[in-house]
Design a protein around this motif. Structure first.
Motif, PDB file in Angstrom:
ATOM      1  N   LYS A   1       0.837  -1.205   0.000  1.00  0.00           N
ATOM      2  CA  LYS A   1       0.000   0.000   0.000  1.00  0.00           C
ATOM      3  C   LYS A   1       0.871   1.253   0.000  1.00  0.00           C
ATOM      4  O   LYS A   1       0.599   2.214  -0.734  1.00  0.00           O
ATOM      5  CB  LYS A   1      -0.911  -0.026   1.230  1.00  0.00           C
ATOM      6  N   LEU A   2       1.936   1.231   0.797  1.00  0.00           N
ATOM      7  CA  LEU A   2       2.827   2.385   0.882  1.00  0.00           C
ATOM      8  C   LEU A   2       3.546   2.628  -0.446  1.00  0.00           C
ATOM      9  O   LEU A   2       3.700   3.774  -0.888  1.00  0.00           O
ATOM     10  CB  LEU A   2       3.849   2.169   2.003  1.00  0.00           C
ATOM     11  N   THR A   3       3.962   1.556  -1.093  1.00  0.00           N
ATOM     12  CA  THR A   3       4.630   1.686  -2.404  1.00  0.00           C
ATOM     13  C   THR A   3       3.694   2.322  -3.422  1.00  0.00           C
ATOM     14  O   THR A   3       4.092   3.219  -4.190  1.00  0.00           O
ATOM     15  CB  THR A   3       5.087   0.310  -2.907  1.00  0.00           C
ATOM     16  N   GLN A   4       2.432   1.874  -3.450  1.00  0.00           N
ATOM     17  CA  GLN A   4       1.454   2.429  -4.384  1.00  0.00           C
ATOM     18  C   GLN A   4       1.204   3.910  -4.080  1.00  0.00           C
ATOM     19  O   GLN A   4       1.101   4.747  -4.991  1.00  0.00           O
ATOM     20  CB  GLN A   4       0.131   1.642  -4.295  1.00  0.00           C
ATOM     21  N   GLN A   5       1.124   4.211  -2.791  1.00  0.00           N
ATOM     22  CA  GLN A   5       0.904   5.605  -2.399  1.00  0.00           C
ATOM     23  C   GLN A   5       2.071   6.487  -2.828  1.00  0.00           C
ATOM     24  O   GLN A   5       1.875   7.613  -3.303  1.00  0.00           O
ATOM     25  CB  GLN A   5       0.699   5.684  -0.879  1.00  0.00           C
ATOM     26  N   GLN A   6       3.285   5.968  -2.681  1.00  0.00           N
ATOM     27  CA  GLN A   6       4.455   6.744  -3.089  1.00  0.00           C
ATOM     28  C   GLN A   6       4.506   6.922  -4.600  1.00  0.00           C
ATOM     29  O   GLN A   6       4.914   7.976  -5.103  1.00  0.00           O
ATOM     30  CB  GLN A   6       5.732   6.067  -2.577  1.00  0.00           C
TER      31      GLN A   6
END
Length: 661
Positions: free
Chosen positions: A222-227
């Motif tokens: 999720k964090l990778t997608q957000q970044q």
């Protein structure tokens, strides 16, 4: 570091083996900084710059002609088109630098053939003893990073297009931003922060249960997608900002046209006409007041001289009458005195003397009266008083008339000004078109601002979401994973991240302050206007330049001429090179661009001889022309001169000693 020799063999348009001596030393005691290479456009100047970059960095080199080509395709592209496919293409760069307080020479050799094996070149490093230190070959990328880091190489090896791009953009292009970050040490700090995140996540995976690991991986995904969304949104925001800046320029142009073509005055026509009517009414009121003055005593101003003469004559006759009365009174008194004297005991002789004295005394007292003309005006006191009042009233009327004439003249000038403004107003049809064009430009700006604000808010939301995800990941680790050693690593990493952030901020401010001063000094040194700029500030996030005058007011960059912008860009690169602390050669391709004569002279006389201890200039005959090269020669700034002679029939370039002149 000093480049001593560049050897090209079948590289680009350079057929066969060609050698360029780059040593700035003239003899054992003297050296001149500039190595001047002249060539026409398309004659191989940029190829020489690419050869230096390729020799130093190989596959990592940021060559101008590479584009999106793979390294193998780029090497094929660099092979001379006229040679045998199995013949070697070769680049050699001999340089000297100080190592352990001693001068050391290394010759970098890169060679390959058409369609090279494994898509790479063969690298060799030749030392002072003509041996090939294999250990240095294996660690060459790390070794050259210590001498001339790739991240800041563009501060020392740059071209006119880079200067042009830097001059025309509000924020520095990515290649310069990368160099600044490398110079400030921010690249290392960011890499360390990323490495710490990787270390923490690795420890989480090592100590978590399968359920913990799944949750952590879910959060990481999720964090990778957000970044990624954040990066995409950032790019979209930059694009919208550029669009908004262009639309604002169009809006200003539409507004200027609206004003110039009379649109603003047309919009104010009714007010101007009402104002004109008011002024006309005021003029009429002044005229009416002047008419009233003309109906009173004012016409007597035509005979003001006569009135003054009458007043003077009346005063003279009044004094004459007073003197005559006093003379008669004195004569009567003298007669009474003589009569009395005849009655007392006095001799006739003495009486005669007294009588003679009295007569002589009266004649003496009234001698001037005998010279006065006989009165002819014969005006009484009341008439003379009325005349005085009339003259006083007339003087007041004249003063009042002058004031009203001044007021009348000013009012009429205001009316004429209003009439001229009304005449310049656009016709209703033209006004409608101008108004529509202005409103359309304004609406586009409003819409672009709204879109920009929407994306900016989205970016802020993503920052909050990413921070929340990172916090969630951190909290998950602290609450559910209890392995003591790894927990200590995770906790320590958070502290290090915070310390790293503070270090990065302080490092940025400290180095940027020094950089601002260097850029300002370099810019003022290159300019012929010493009062244009008093201070230069560099934004800590975008690294964009802001200029301020002696009063602390901003100097908009669009007010600078094209030449001044280029000098500012060169001063920026020069200041960065100075702050870097690296004593390195400077190579400049197409250095003068669109500079006017005064700025060109400043660059030739002040920058080129001082840019570094070794300056390699690649120029056309129109950039460093006959006048400029003679100036450099007179100043003993040139060590060597070469001419790149391009044969258009064979499409080959040969390097010859000497310059165009």
């Amino acid at each position: 570091m000093i480049f001593l020799e560049l050897v090209l063999q079948n590289f680009g348009p350079y057929s066969g083996k060609q050698v360029i001596n780059l040593n700035p030393k003239i003899d054992e005691e003297n050296s001149h900084p500039i190595i001047l290479l002249g060539g026409m456009n398309g004659g191989g100047k940029t190829t020489l710059m690419d050869a230096i970059r390729l020799a130093l960095y190989g596959q990592r080199a940021q060559c101008s002609t590479r584009g999106n080509l793979s390294y193998s395709d780029f090497l094929n592209q660099c092979v001379n088109s006229k040679i045998d496919p199995i013949a070697d293409t070769r680049i050699e760069l001999l340089f000297e630098h100080i190592e352990n307080d001693k001068p050391i020479k290394y010759r970098i050799v890169r060679s390959w053939t058409k369609n090279p094996k494994d898509g790479k070149d063969t690298l060799g490093i030749l030392g002072d003893s003509d041996t090939w230190p294999d250990a240095l070959v294996n660690i060459w990328d790390e070794y050259i990073e210590n001498l001339l880091p790739l991240g800041i190489s563009n501060l020392f090896l740059f071209d006119g297009e880079q200067v042009k791009e830097l001059a025309e953009q509000e924020t520095p292009p990515p290649v310069v931003v990368e160099a600044i970050r490398g110079l400030l040490g921010l690249e290392l700090a960011d890499r360390l922060a990323v490495d710490l995140d990787i270390l923490v996540n690795r420890k989480l995976k090592e100590i978590g249960t399968s359920k913990d690991l799944a949750n952590i991986e879910e959060i990481e995904t999720k964090l990778t997608q957000q970044q990624e969304d954040y990066q995409t949104t950032t790019e979209a925001l930059k694009t919208l900002k550029n669009q908004l800046e262009k639309l604002e320029i169009q809006q200003r142009e539409a507004f200027d046209k609206f004003i110039y073509d009379g649109g603003k005055i047309a919009a104010e026509r009714n007010q101007l006409e009402l104002k004109k009517e008011e002024k006309s009414a005021e003029v009429e009121q002044v005229r009416q007041s002047m008419s009233e003055l003309a109906a009173d005593v004012l016409p007597l101003a035509l005979i003001s001289n006569l009135l003054t003469q009458v007043q003077t004559q009346g005063e003279k006759e009044f004094r004459y009458q007073q003197i005559q009365i006093s003379k008669d009174v004195l004569s009567e008194r003298d007669q009474r005195l003589l009569t009395w004297l005849t009655q007392v005991d006095i001799t006739p002789t003495e009486l005669e003397k007294i009588q003679s004295f009295l007569i002589q005394d009266i004649n003496t007292l009234y001698a001037k009266t005998f010279q006065m003309k006989v009165p002819w005006l014969l005006a009484d006191d009341e008439t003379l008083s009325q005349l005085d009042n009339l003259i006083y009233h007339l003087q007041n009327s004249q003063l009042s008339t002058k004031e009203k004439l001044t007021i009348l003249k000013n009012k009429e000038e205001e009316i004429h000004s209003l009439e001229r403004q009304i005449q310049t107003a656009a016709e209703p049809e033209d006004y409608a078109k101008l108004r529509q064009a202005l409103e359309a430009a304004q609406n586009q700006v409003v819409e672009a601002k709204a879109n920009y604000e929407t994306i900016r808010r989205r970016l802020a939301e993503l920052e909050t979401i990413i921070a929340k995800s990172k916090k969630e990941l951190s909290e998950y680790t602290v609450e559910n994973i209890k392995h003591k050693n790894n927990e200590h690593i995770i906790t320590s990493a958070a502290k290090v991240q915070n310390t790293l952030r503070i270090f990065r901020e302080k490092l940025t401010l400290r180095k940027l302050n020094k950089l601002e001063e260097e850029v300002k000094n370099c810019f003022l040194y290159l300019l012929h206007k010493s009062d244009l700029v008093h201070r230069i500030a560099i934004d800590t996030n975008t690294f964009s330049l802001s200029l301020y005058d002696f009063n602390g007011k901003p100097v908009p960059k669009h007010r600078l001429s094209a030449g001044e912008k280029q000098l500012l860009a060169i001063a920026f690169l020069w200041g960065l090179a100075k702050v870097s602390g690296h004593r390195l050669p400077v190579a400049i391709d197409t250095p003068l661009g669109r500079l006017d004569s005064s700025h060109r002279n400043n660059l030739v006389e002040r920058y080129f001889p001082s840019a570094s201890h070794q300056v390699i200039l690649l120029s056309t005959d129109t950039e460093i022309g006959k006048k400029e090269v003679e100036t450099l020669r007179e100043n003993e700034a040139i060590a060597r001169e070469y001419l790149l002679k391009y044969d258009s029939t064979t499409r080959q370039t040969t390097i010859k000693p000497g310059y165009f002149w």
